[in-house]
Design an enzyme around this catalytic site. Structure first.
Site, PDB file in Angstrom:
ATOM      1  N   ARG A  38       4.438   8.749  15.658  1.00 37.62           N
ATOM      2  CA  ARG A  38       5.463   7.699  15.659  1.00 37.62           C
ATOM      3  C   ARG A  38       6.742   8.225  15.003  1.00 37.62           C
ATOM      4  NH1 ARG A  38       1.842   2.631  13.553  1.00 37.62           N
ATOM      5  NH2 ARG A  38       0.840   4.281  12.348  1.00 37.62           N
ATOM      6  N   GLU A  61       0.839  -1.198   0.000  1.00 37.78           N
ATOM      7  CA  GLU A  61       0.000   0.000   0.000  1.00 37.78           C
ATOM      8  C   GLU A  61       0.873   1.245   0.000  1.00 37.78           C
ATOM      9  OE1 GLU A  61      -3.270   0.498  -0.431  1.00 37.78           O
ATOM     10  OE2 GLU A  61      -2.554   2.547  -0.443  1.00 37.78           O
ATOM     11  N   PHE A  62       0.473   2.252  -0.786  1.00 37.59           N
ATOM     12  CA  PHE A  62       1.285   3.470  -0.913  1.00 37.59           C
ATOM     13  C   PHE A  62       0.579   4.710  -0.379  1.00 37.59           C
ATOM     14  CE2 PHE A  62       3.066   0.455  -3.833  1.00 37.59           C
ATOM     15  CZ  PHE A  62       4.431   0.665  -3.731  1.00 37.59           C
ATOM     16  N   LEU A  63      -0.536   4.532   0.327  1.00 43.61           N
ATOM     17  CA  LEU A  63      -1.244   5.724   0.803  1.00 43.61           C
ATOM     18  C   LEU A  63      -0.379   6.505   1.788  1.00 43.61           C
ATOM     19  CD1 LEU A  63      -2.173   5.139   3.948  1.00 43.61           C
ATOM     20  CD2 LEU A  63      -3.957   3.810   2.851  1.00 43.61           C
ATOM     21  N   LYS A  64      -0.639   7.836   1.845  1.00 46.33           N
ATOM     22  CA  LYS A  64       0.068   8.701   2.799  1.00 46.33           C
ATOM     23  C   LYS A  64      -0.894   9.080   3.908  1.00 46.33           C
ATOM     24  CE  LYS A  64       0.741  12.016  -0.244  1.00 46.33           C
ATOM     25  NZ  LYS A  64       0.185  11.440  -1.462  1.00 46.33           N
ATOM     26  N   CYS A 121       6.486   4.829   8.783  1.00 48.85           N
ATOM     27  CA  CYS A 121       6.961   4.076   7.616  1.00 48.85           C
ATOM     28  C   CYS A 121       8.435   4.316   7.277  1.00 48.85           C
ATOM     29  CB  CYS A 121       6.094   4.392   6.411  1.00 48.85           C
ATOM     30  SG  CYS A 121       4.443   3.720   6.614  1.00 48.85           S
ATOM     31  N   GLY A 177      13.732  19.959   6.528  1.00 49.78           N
ATOM     32  CA  GLY A 177      12.999  20.056   7.789  1.00 49.78           C
ATOM     33  C   GLY A 177      13.768  19.404   8.920  1.00 49.78           C
ATOM     34  N   ASN A 234       9.898   3.920  -0.604  1.00 53.40           N
ATOM     35  CA  ASN A 234      10.080   4.664   0.648  1.00 53.40           C
ATOM     36  C   ASN A 234      11.546   5.041   0.869  1.00 53.40           C
ATOM     37  OD1 ASN A 234       7.432   4.772   1.237  1.00 53.40           O
ATOM     38  ND2 ASN A 234       7.457   3.351   2.948  1.00 53.40           N
TER      39      ASN A 234
HETATM   40  P1  NAD Z   1      -1.291   0.258  12.769  1.00 53.14           P
HETATM   41  O1  NAD Z   1      -0.403  -0.039  13.893  1.00 53.14           O
HETATM   42  O2  NAD Z   1      -2.012   1.563  12.702  1.00 53.14           O
HETATM   43  O3  NAD Z   1      -2.416  -0.874  12.673  1.00 53.14           O
HETATM   44  C1  NAD Z   1      -2.151  -2.236  12.754  1.00 53.14           C
HETATM   45  C2  NAD Z   1      -3.401  -2.920  13.315  1.00 53.14           C
HETATM   46  O4  NAD Z   1      -3.202  -4.336  13.267  1.00 53.14           O
HETATM   47  C3  NAD Z   1      -3.685  -2.577  14.767  1.00 53.14           C
HETATM   48  O5  NAD Z   1      -5.012  -2.085  14.881  1.00 53.14           O
HETATM   49  C4  NAD Z   1      -3.513  -3.917  15.501  1.00 53.14           C
HETATM   50  O6  NAD Z   1      -4.401  -4.065  16.589  1.00 53.14           O
HETATM   51  C5  NAD Z   1      -3.832  -4.894  14.383  1.00 53.14           C
HETATM   52  N1  NAD Z   1      -3.310  -6.232  14.617  1.00 53.14           N
HETATM   53  C6  NAD Z   1      -2.071  -6.599  15.076  1.00 53.14           C
HETATM   54  N2  NAD Z   1      -1.984  -7.932  15.136  1.00 53.14           N
HETATM   55  C7  NAD Z   1      -3.165  -8.437  14.696  1.00 53.14           C
HETATM   56  C8  NAD Z   1      -3.678  -9.739  14.514  1.00 53.14           C
HETATM   57  N3  NAD Z   1      -2.924 -10.809  14.779  1.00 53.14           N
HETATM   58  N4  NAD Z   1      -4.918  -9.887  14.037  1.00 53.14           N
HETATM   59  C9  NAD Z   1      -5.671  -8.809  13.769  1.00 53.14           C
HETATM   60  N5  NAD Z   1      -5.251  -7.543  13.906  1.00 53.14           N
HETATM   61  C10 NAD Z   1      -4.009  -7.355  14.372  1.00 53.14           C
HETATM   62  O7  NAD Z   1      -0.426   0.030  11.461  1.00 53.14           O
HETATM   63  P2  NAD Z   1      -0.567   0.764  10.043  1.00 53.14           P
HETATM   64  O8  NAD Z   1       0.048   2.112  10.107  1.00 53.14           O
HETATM   65  O9  NAD Z   1      -1.970   0.631   9.549  1.00 53.14           O
HETATM   66  O10 NAD Z   1       0.398  -0.143   9.161  1.00 53.14           O
HETATM   67  C11 NAD Z   1       0.054  -1.457   8.781  1.00 53.14           C
HETATM   68  C12 NAD Z   1       1.039  -1.921   7.730  1.00 53.14           C
HETATM   69  O11 NAD Z   1       0.914  -1.115   6.560  1.00 53.14           O
HETATM   70  C13 NAD Z   1       2.510  -1.804   8.144  1.00 53.14           C
HETATM   71  O12 NAD Z   1       3.230  -2.854   7.567  1.00 53.14           O
HETATM   72  C14 NAD Z   1       2.939  -0.499   7.532  1.00 53.14           C
HETATM   73  O13 NAD Z   1       4.313  -0.453   7.278  1.00 53.14           O
HETATM   74  C15 NAD Z   1       2.160  -0.504   6.247  1.00 53.14           C
HETATM   75  N6  NAD Z   1       1.898   0.831   5.673  1.00 53.14           N
HETATM   76  C16 NAD Z   1       1.582   1.870   6.501  1.00 53.14           C
HETATM   77  C17 NAD Z   1       1.298   3.116   5.959  1.00 53.14           C
HETATM   78  C18 NAD Z   1       0.961   4.286   6.846  1.00 53.14           C
HETATM   79  O14 NAD Z   1       0.954   5.416   6.350  1.00 53.14           O
HETATM   80  N7  NAD Z   1       0.659   4.099   8.125  1.00 53.14           N
HETATM   81  C19 NAD Z   1       1.328   3.304   4.560  1.00 53.14           C
HETATM   82  C20 NAD Z   1       1.631   2.207   3.756  1.00 53.14           C
HETATM   83  C21 NAD Z   1       1.917   0.973   4.333  1.00 53.14           C
END
Ligand code: NAD
Length: 432
Positions: free
Chosen positions: A328, A149-152, A261, A254, A209
């Site tokens: 974070r 996923e590439f969302l910001k 990420c 900055g 990234n």
């Molecule tokens: P997050 O920490 O906000 O959410 C993760 C969720 O997974 C939490 O709600 C947690 O309770 C749940 N979880 C953990 N273990 C679980 C399990 N066994 N069963 C069910 N649920 C479970 O994380 P995020 O920011 O949404 O990121 C998720 C992934 O996407 C990561 O790998 C991250 O690198 C990737 N990603 C994040 C972004 C971003 O902008 N945040 C963008 C692209 C990709």
């Protein structure tokens, strides 16, 4: 399509709501009971523009369901997107515990052939580990795919609904057909769904990234150089950004990149490189240079104020960037801790991240609901996040409540000359 999204964080929630919006039946599953209960009441646990109405509308229409029962979500779905967190392990590599836990549950609930998709950011080779974890508990045939996923954050809904491109790593016709059908409604304007091998898809996410993190870091180093040699990084930015080969995006210096990420993905890709015997020396530097950059605002405060002991500093902006409440790996975490250690009294403001800040800093800092309240009695203001509401400063109001008119602007929001005219001691990043 019947879709399960496992993990309802920043990614899973947006993905689930976005897929439901296009007419799919989506079950979002998460082990966090409190989060699921709030979501059932349409309470969004994060700040993300446009997300609340999307969730409310699709939940009301019955296309979006929230559950803590991951197995049940798998039972009822044909395609499962794993979107759980992949935090850094002690050595910087991605911790796959959550991903593989989910894969095990999927294996136990493989009641018919399904497509299992990793949406989380995971190192190359993870899809094979997912395949093995599912297969260990099931004899039903299934496919795996990688769909990073590439969302910001801050523009997540917009990014997911109108993606520049979709990356789809597949090695079976079933997975290719499923992802093609799932994403067709999102690419009607002609943006591509790029099918490729699974390892290529897994590397693509980290490469994107890493490229962006390196670009920001290089700009930060240019900015630091500009300060030493009398150049203005703003001019340099415009000068290089108009070169078509370089482009204008992601060139603002900055206080170092943060967020959930870039820092962890740079570390994880470095770990992958080392393990593969192909170390990424440039990226190893990016990581350490970025950590150093987070300390620049404090060094600038010291330069103007001298000893920081007993001083009061206001901070505007705690989130790692504007339009999110996510702190974070934010520069603010480093700046706050360093200033507290130096004996500074801190008064902080952020339009959206004060709740998160209270959880992190407790009663060690004072929280201001209004930004000018943070300035009362302050020896200096440090701006760390580029929130739009900070872009215009009421000079007289600020000066009338501050003890000293000192501003350290780590986002280059104000004009140095104008700040001087209004009597401020002003320093920013990479400008005279
Ligand atoms: P997050 O920490 O906000 O959410 C993760 C969720 O997974 C939490 O709600 C947690 O309770 C749940 N979880 C953990 N273990 C679980 C399990 N066994 N069963 C069910 N649920 C479970 O994380 P995020 O920011 O949404 O990121 C998720 C992934 O996407 C990561 O790998 C991250 O690198 C990737 N990603 C994040 C972004 C971003 O902008 N945040 C963008 C692209 C990709």
């Amino acid at each position: 399509m019947n879709v399960a999204v496992v993990g309802t964080g920043y990614v899973g929630l947006v993905v689930g709501a976005g897929l439901a919006e296009m007419g799919n039946s989506v079950i979002c599953a998460d082990v966090d009971r409190g989060k699921i209960e709030r979501l059932r009441r349409n309470e969004i646990p994060i700040y993300e523009p446009g997300l609340e109405p999307l969730v409310a509308r699709n939940q009301a229409d019955g296309r979006l369901v929230f559950t803590t029962d991951v197995g049940d979500a798998v039972d009822k779905s044909d395609i499962i997107l794993i979107a759980v967190g992949t935090p850094p392990d002690e050595d910087g590599s991605a911790d796959l515990t959550h991903v593989l836990d989910v894969a095990t549950t999927i294996g136990r609930h493989m009641n018919r052939s399904k497509v299992v998709v990793t949406k989380s950011t995971v190192p190359v080779g993870t899809a094979e580990k997912v395949r093995a974890a599912v297969a260990a508990h099931s004899t039903v045939p299934f496919s795996v795919a990688s769909n990073p996923e590439f969302l910001k954050e801050g523009a997540a809904v917009e990014d997911f609904m109108k993606p520049d491109r979709i990356i789809a790593g597949v090695d079976s016709p079933e997975a290719e057909a499923a992802l093609r059908e799932l994403y067709e409604p999102f690419v009607r304007t002609g943006n591509p769904v790029l099918f490729m091998g699974i390892p290529s898809a897994e590397v693509t996410k980290y490469a994107a990234n890493a490229m962006l993190a390196a670009r920001i870091t290089l700009m930060n180093q240019f900015a630091n150089l500009c300060e030493k040699v009398g150049a203005d990084v703003n001019d340099v930015r415009r000068g290089i950004g108009t070169d078509g080969r370089i482009g204008k995006g992601f060139l603002f210096p900055g206080p170092g990149y943060g967020g959930s990420c870039f820092p962890k993905d740079v570390k994880a890709l470095c770990a992958t490189g080392r393990a593969a015997g192909s170390p990424l020396e440039v990226l190893e530097c990016v990581e350490s240079v970025n950590e150093r950059q987070k300390r620049v605002p404090v060094a600038k405060l010291r330069r103007i104020l001298g000893s920081l002991e007993g001083k009061t500093v206001a901070i505007w902006g705690l989130a790692f960037k504007a339009q999110t409440d996510d702190m974070r790996e934010a520069a603010s975490l480093v700046v706050v801790e360093e200033l507290l250690q130096a004996g500074v009294t801190l008064k902080v403001h952020d339009p959206k991240a004060l709740g998160e800040a209270r959880r992190r800093f407790g009663d060690r800092v004072t929280y201001a609901e209004q930004r000018y309240d943070a300035l009362v009695g302050a020896d200096a203001l440090a701006i760390l996040t580029e929130w739009q509401e900070y872009r215009v400063l009421d000079y007289d109001r600020a000066k009338s409540v501050m003890r000293r008119p000192v501003v350290i602007d780590a986002r280059n929001l104000y004009e140095p000359e104008r700040m001087a005219q209004h009597g401020f001691s002003y320093d920013s990043i990479g400008r005279p």
